[in-house]
Design a protein around this motif. Structure first.
Motif, PDB file in Angstrom:
ATOM      1  N   CYS A  28     132.315  18.637 -46.287  1.00 26.13           N
ATOM      2  CA  CYS A  28     132.356  17.620 -45.250  1.00 26.13           C
ATOM      3  C   CYS A  28     133.807  17.424 -44.800  1.00 26.13           C
ATOM      4  O   CYS A  28     134.754  17.804 -45.500  1.00 26.13           O
ATOM      5  N   ALA A  29     133.966  16.855 -43.623  1.00 22.05           N
ATOM      6  CA  ALA A  29     135.319  16.586 -43.103  1.00 22.05           C
ATOM      7  C   ALA A  29     136.043  15.609 -44.020  1.00 22.05           C
ATOM      8  O   ALA A  29     135.446  14.659 -44.536  1.00 22.05           O
ATOM      9  N   ILE A  30     137.338  15.837 -44.200  1.00 27.47           N
ATOM     10  CA  ILE A  30     138.103  14.985 -45.108  1.00 27.47           C
ATOM     11  C   ILE A  30     138.675  13.773 -44.392  1.00 27.47           C
ATOM     12  O   ILE A  30     139.009  12.766 -45.009  1.00 27.47           O
ATOM     13  N   ALA A  31     138.788  13.841 -43.061  1.00 26.29           N
ATOM     14  CA  ALA A  31     139.480  12.795 -42.299  1.00 26.29           C
ATOM     15  C   ALA A  31     138.929  11.381 -42.538  1.00 26.29           C
ATOM     16  O   ALA A  31     139.723  10.434 -42.633  1.00 26.29           O
ATOM     17  N   PRO A  32     137.603  11.169 -42.640  1.00 20.82           N
ATOM     18  CA  PRO A  32     137.131   9.792 -42.853  1.00 20.82           C
ATOM     19  C   PRO A  32     137.632   9.170 -44.151  1.00 20.82           C
ATOM     20  O   PRO A  32     137.659   7.944 -44.271  1.00 20.82           O
TER      21      PRO A  32
END
Length: 202
Positions: A28-32
């Protein structure tokens, strides 16, 4: 205090406490989970995570904030940035644990590293690098320590360090943040045991 896991490859907590959500589907995207602005969220995605460890990856590009040209004219990331990659992997781990409890990512600090060693002078752009962090301990007062490694796309470990972090309680944050203000003016990843840098949520 949390204690280390003996199963670093597990992707979900075997016994999810009541009131805590499951882990997000991965990768999953790490940004959140690492809410940095202006391109300072350096890693790409979370590959695996459990209560005691996290693996993430990055494929830096020539327009990366820290990219520079080496003697051969190739775009590379200086090896010292690897410490920031490790710190942001720890921040992602903390952010995911907070999200499972319905909480936003918490502010935290990189206190320093123990024996950051890199076998490469720089990380090549357009190559995939994997960062793995393993919880050593996490005390009730917010202090914590992790063992961290960076591996190349063949799985060979090229950098390693022990990383010390501090995550103050929310009610203590204003005083903690004010005492760390000078360190926040320094470039991320350039801190050592003598300094502390804010890592957003670790």
């Amino acid at each position: 205090m949390l204690t280390p896991s003996t199963d670093p490859d597990s992707t979900t907590a075997p016994d999810t406490p009541a009131g805590e959500a499951c882990y997000p589907a991965m990768p999953c995207a790490i940004a959140p989970y690492v809410p940095h602005d202006a391109g300072m969220c350096l890693l790409d995605s979370v590959l695996r995570c459990d209560e005691h460890s996290l693996s993430a990856d990055i494929t830096p590009t020539p327009d990366n904030l820290f990219a520079e040209q080496n003697a051969d004219g190739q775009s590379v990331i200086p090896a010292w940035v690897g410490l920031e990659w490790m710190a942001q992997a720890i921040a992602a781990w903390s952010g995911i644990q907070a999200a499972r409890s319905g909480q936003p990512p918490r502010v935290g600090f990189l206190l320093g590293s123990r024996r950051y060693e890199s076998e490469v002078a720089a990380f090549s752009c357009d190559c995939r690098w994997q960062i793995h962090v393993q919880l050593d301990y996490r005390a009730d007062n917010g202090l914590g320590a992790f063992e961290a490694t960076i591996s190349d796309e063949h799985g060979t470990t090229v950098a390693r360090a022990g990383v010390n972090v501090f995550e103050p309680a929310p009610e203590a944050l204003p005083s903690a943040a004010s005492t760390q203000a000078p360190a926040q003016e320094s470039s991320p990843g350039q801190q050592d045991a003598a300094g502390a840098s804010s890592q957003g949520n670790v």
